[in-house]
Design an enzyme around this catalytic site. Structure first.
Site, PDB file in Angstrom:
ATOM      1  N   LYS A  69       0.831  -1.206   0.000  1.00 46.87           N
ATOM      2  CA  LYS A  69       0.000   0.000   0.000  1.00 46.87           C
ATOM      3  C   LYS A  69       0.869   1.262   0.000  1.00 46.87           C
ATOM      4  O   LYS A  69       2.089   1.193   0.197  1.00 46.87           O
ATOM      5  CB  LYS A  69      -0.928  -0.038   1.223  1.00 46.87           C
ATOM      6  CG  LYS A  69      -1.889  -1.237   1.227  1.00 46.87           C
ATOM      7  CD  LYS A  69      -2.764  -1.212   2.476  1.00 46.87           C
ATOM      8  CE  LYS A  69      -3.702  -2.419   2.509  1.00 46.87           C
ATOM      9  NZ  LYS A  69      -4.594  -2.371   3.703  1.00 46.87           N
ATOM     10  N   TYR A 115     -12.529  -3.759  -2.838  1.00 52.06           N
ATOM     11  CA  TYR A 115     -13.031  -3.626  -1.461  1.00 52.06           C
ATOM     12  C   TYR A 115     -14.552  -3.627  -1.418  1.00 52.06           C
ATOM     13  O   TYR A 115     -15.143  -2.945  -0.573  1.00 52.06           O
ATOM     14  CB  TYR A 115     -12.475  -2.347  -0.822  1.00 52.06           C
ATOM     15  CG  TYR A 115     -11.028  -2.454  -0.383  1.00 52.06           C
ATOM     16  CD1 TYR A 115     -10.580  -3.519   0.398  1.00 52.06           C
ATOM     17  CD2 TYR A 115     -10.103  -1.463  -0.707  1.00 52.06           C
ATOM     18  CE1 TYR A 115      -9.257  -3.605   0.811  1.00 52.06           C
ATOM     19  CE2 TYR A 115      -8.773  -1.538  -0.285  1.00 52.06           C
ATOM     20  CZ  TYR A 115      -8.365  -2.622   0.478  1.00 52.06           C
ATOM     21  OH  TYR A 115      -7.053  -2.702   0.905  1.00 52.06           O
ATOM     22  N   PHE A 129     -15.830   4.041   6.939  1.00 51.86           N
ATOM     23  CA  PHE A 129     -14.420   4.334   6.685  1.00 51.86           C
ATOM     24  C   PHE A 129     -14.001   4.047   5.243  1.00 51.86           C
ATOM     25  O   PHE A 129     -12.840   4.229   4.890  1.00 51.86           O
ATOM     26  CB  PHE A 129     -13.525   3.573   7.673  1.00 51.86           C
ATOM     27  CG  PHE A 129     -13.752   2.086   7.726  1.00 51.86           C
ATOM     28  CD1 PHE A 129     -13.193   1.236   6.781  1.00 51.86           C
ATOM     29  CD2 PHE A 129     -14.549   1.523   8.723  1.00 51.86           C
ATOM     30  CE1 PHE A 129     -13.403  -0.128   6.819  1.00 51.86           C
ATOM     31  CE2 PHE A 129     -14.767   0.148   8.777  1.00 51.86           C
ATOM     32  CZ  PHE A 129     -14.195  -0.673   7.822  1.00 51.86           C
ATOM     33  N   ARG A 171      -1.199 -14.983   4.780  1.00 53.14           N
ATOM     34  CA  ARG A 171      -1.996 -14.252   5.779  1.00 53.14           C
ATOM     35  C   ARG A 171      -1.329 -14.333   7.163  1.00 53.14           C
ATOM     36  O   ARG A 171      -1.361 -13.369   7.924  1.00 53.14           O
ATOM     37  CB  ARG A 171      -3.420 -14.814   5.855  1.00 53.14           C
ATOM     38  CG  ARG A 171      -4.268 -14.545   4.637  1.00 53.14           C
ATOM     39  CD  ARG A 171      -4.769 -13.124   4.521  1.00 53.14           C
ATOM     40  NE  ARG A 171      -5.748 -12.766   5.525  1.00 53.14           N
ATOM     41  CZ  ARG A 171      -6.463 -11.636   5.493  1.00 53.14           C
ATOM     42  NH1 ARG A 171      -6.282 -10.749   4.504  1.00 53.14           N
ATOM     43  NH2 ARG A 171      -7.325 -11.356   6.429  1.00 53.14           N
ATOM     44  N   THR A 191      -5.508  -7.610  10.805  1.00 51.25           N
ATOM     45  CA  THR A 191      -5.823  -6.334  10.157  1.00 51.25           C
ATOM     46  C   THR A 191      -5.365  -5.150  11.003  1.00 51.25           C
ATOM     47  O   THR A 191      -4.785  -4.186  10.487  1.00 51.25           O
ATOM     48  CB  THR A 191      -7.347  -6.247   9.916  1.00 51.25           C
ATOM     49  OG1 THR A 191      -7.770  -7.397   9.175  1.00 51.25           O
ATOM     50  CG2 THR A 191      -7.708  -4.982   9.151  1.00 51.25           C
ATOM     51  N   ARG A 193       2.641  -6.778   9.749  1.00 57.32           N
ATOM     52  CA  ARG A 193       1.889  -5.705  10.415  1.00 57.32           C
ATOM     53  C   ARG A 193       2.287  -5.568  11.886  1.00 57.32           C
ATOM     54  O   ARG A 193       2.383  -4.456  12.410  1.00 57.32           O
ATOM     55  CB  ARG A 193       0.388  -5.969  10.282  1.00 57.32           C
ATOM     56  CG  ARG A 193      -0.131  -5.758   8.849  1.00 57.32           C
ATOM     57  CD  ARG A 193      -1.530  -6.310   8.697  1.00 57.32           C
ATOM     58  NE  ARG A 193      -2.149  -5.952   7.419  1.00 57.32           N
ATOM     59  CZ  ARG A 193      -3.280  -6.472   6.984  1.00 57.32           C
ATOM     60  NH1 ARG A 193      -3.928  -7.381   7.710  1.00 57.32           N
ATOM     61  NH2 ARG A 193      -3.791  -6.103   5.818  1.00 57.32           N
ATOM     62  N   ASN A 211      -1.855  -0.242   7.416  1.00 56.87           N
ATOM     63  CA  ASN A 211      -1.305  -1.551   7.775  1.00 56.87           C
ATOM     64  C   ASN A 211      -0.466  -2.177   6.662  1.00 56.87           C
ATOM     65  O   ASN A 211      -0.258  -3.394   6.632  1.00 56.87           O
ATOM     66  CB  ASN A 211      -2.420  -2.489   8.271  1.00 56.87           C
ATOM     67  CG  ASN A 211      -3.472  -2.746   7.217  1.00 56.87           C
ATOM     68  OD1 ASN A 211      -3.295  -2.393   6.042  1.00 56.87           O
ATOM     69  ND2 ASN A 211      -4.564  -3.355   7.616  1.00 56.87           N
ATOM     70  N   HIS A 256      -1.922  -5.598   1.567  1.00 56.73           N
ATOM     71  CA  HIS A 256      -3.114  -6.423   1.353  1.00 56.73           C
ATOM     72  C   HIS A 256      -2.666  -7.812   0.944  1.00 56.73           C
ATOM     73  O   HIS A 256      -1.727  -7.961   0.157  1.00 56.73           O
ATOM     74  CB  HIS A 256      -3.995  -5.855   0.237  1.00 56.73           C
ATOM     75  CG  HIS A 256      -5.018  -6.851  -0.231  1.00 56.73           C
ATOM     76  ND1 HIS A 256      -6.194  -7.066   0.449  1.00 56.73           N
ATOM     77  CD2 HIS A 256      -5.000  -7.754  -1.259  1.00 56.73           C
ATOM     78  CE1 HIS A 256      -6.867  -8.045  -0.153  1.00 56.73           C
ATOM     79  NE2 HIS A 256      -6.174  -8.478  -1.188  1.00 56.73           N
ATOM     80  N   GLU A 309      -8.523 -12.069  -7.465  1.00 55.86           N
ATOM     81  CA  GLU A 309      -7.789 -10.805  -7.310  1.00 55.86           C
ATOM     82  C   GLU A 309      -6.572 -10.742  -8.235  1.00 55.86           C
ATOM     83  O   GLU A 309      -6.275  -9.682  -8.790  1.00 55.86           O
ATOM     84  CB  GLU A 309      -7.380 -10.618  -5.837  1.00 55.86           C
ATOM     85  CG  GLU A 309      -8.591 -10.379  -4.948  1.00 55.86           C
ATOM     86  CD  GLU A 309      -8.260 -10.268  -3.465  1.00 55.86           C
ATOM     87  OE1 GLU A 309      -7.077 -10.400  -3.088  1.00 55.86           O
ATOM     88  OE2 GLU A 309      -9.199 -10.048  -2.684  1.00 55.86           O
TER      89      GLU A 309
HETATM   90  P1  TYD Z   1     -10.258  -6.115   5.548  1.00 57.99           P
HETATM   91  O1  TYD Z   1     -10.452  -6.693   4.187  1.00 57.99           O
HETATM   92  O2  TYD Z   1     -11.342  -6.328   6.560  1.00 57.99           O
HETATM   93  O3  TYD Z   1      -8.890  -6.604   6.228  1.00 57.99           O
HETATM   94  P2  TYD Z   1      -7.545  -7.235   5.631  1.00 57.99           P
HETATM   95  O4  TYD Z   1      -6.808  -6.142   4.910  1.00 57.99           O
HETATM   96  O5  TYD Z   1      -6.785  -7.707   6.849  1.00 57.99           O
HETATM   97  O6  TYD Z   1      -7.950  -8.372   4.723  1.00 57.99           O
HETATM   98  O7  TYD Z   1     -10.070  -4.524   5.422  1.00 57.99           O
HETATM   99  C1  TYD Z   1      -9.396  -3.967   4.331  1.00 57.99           C
HETATM  100  C2  TYD Z   1      -8.637  -2.752   4.807  1.00 57.99           C
HETATM  101  O8  TYD Z   1      -9.533  -1.756   5.263  1.00 57.99           O
HETATM  102  C3  TYD Z   1      -7.736  -3.042   5.995  1.00 57.99           C
HETATM  103  O9  TYD Z   1      -6.506  -3.604   5.594  1.00 57.99           O
HETATM  104  C4  TYD Z   1      -7.603  -1.685   6.609  1.00 57.99           C
HETATM  105  C5  TYD Z   1      -8.937  -1.020   6.320  1.00 57.99           C
HETATM  106  N1  TYD Z   1      -9.828  -1.066   7.495  1.00 57.99           N
HETATM  107  C6  TYD Z   1      -9.931   0.064   8.281  1.00 57.99           C
HETATM  108  O10 TYD Z   1      -9.304   1.100   8.002  1.00 57.99           O
HETATM  109  N2  TYD Z   1     -10.757   0.030   9.382  1.00 57.99           N
HETATM  110  C7  TYD Z   1     -11.459  -1.089   9.718  1.00 57.99           C
HETATM  111  O11 TYD Z   1     -12.200  -1.089  10.732  1.00 57.99           O
HETATM  112  C8  TYD Z   1     -11.324  -2.259   8.884  1.00 57.99           C
HETATM  113  C9  TYD Z   1     -12.086  -3.526   9.223  1.00 57.99           C
HETATM  114  C10 TYD Z   1     -10.507  -2.204   7.785  1.00 57.99           C
END
Ligand code: TYD
Length: 154
Positions: free
Chosen positions: A9, A49, A57, A85, A91, A102, A112, A115, A126
């Site tokens: 990212k 997403y 958010f 993962r 996350t 992370r 974070n 992805h 994807e």
């Molecule tokens: P998600 O797909 O739930 O998690 P991951 O990346 O671990 O698969 O969420 C996508 C991204 O959205 C996540 O990396 C960071 C952001 N995010 C937030 O900013 N706040 C939140 O509460 C969540 C759930 C995600």
């Protein structure tokens, strides 16, 4: 072999962590089959997403993901979606295990760094969403002899 999509990212690019993160995935023994830098647009981000599009958010995520170029990678490996993962961590970086990308390198939930696909099916979808067929490379990796048992690399 499974495939997984990685996005480094904007925070990974801006903080100069592209090499550090890529190195962790390489050292696992995974096979890099696609790699490029790109700017993400709203349409691609909405597709990627879709599960978050109704969250308050989401707009912030989209703004952030468009804020600088990202590095996208496709990796291949035996049951690699789950392995990656585990390397990436939870996350929320503040509760991600130490030793994960992370957990070691990030603090903010929306910053974070990375992805990683969360299922075998999403890995395939994807990779196909972010890469054209001609951008994915098939080749023999000699390291496989030492990374896998024969049935795992079949
Ligand atoms: P998600 O797909 O739930 O998690 P991951 O990346 O671990 O698969 O969420 C996508 C991204 O959205 C996540 O990396 C960071 C952001 N995010 C937030 O900013 N706040 C939140 O509460 C969540 C759930 C995600």
């Amino acid at each position: 072999m499974e495939r997984t999509l990685i996005i480094l990212k904007p925070d990974a690019v801006q903080r100069g962590l592209v090499g550090e993160i890529t190195s962790r995935l390489e050292r696992k023994g995974l096979k890099l089959i696609g790699l490029k830098m790109m700017r993400l647009d709203s349409a691609l981000l909405k597709a990627h997403y879709i599960h978050l599009i109704d969250k308050p958010f989401y707009k912030g995520i989209e703004e952030f993901m468009k804020s600088s170029p990202v590095v996208v990678m496709a990796w291949e490996g035996f049951e690699c979606v789950n392995s990656v993962r585990l390397i990436v961590g939870a996350t929320n970086p503040r509760i991600a295990d130490a030793g994960t990308i992370r957990g070691d390198l990030a603090i903010g939930q929306g910053r974070n760094l990375i992805h990683a696909s969360d299922s075998k099916e999403n890995g395939e979808t994807e990779v196909a969403r972010f890469f054209e067929d001609k951008e994915i490379f098939a080749y023999d990796k000699s390291e496989y002899l030492h990374v896998y048992e024969p049935y795992e690399r079949a």
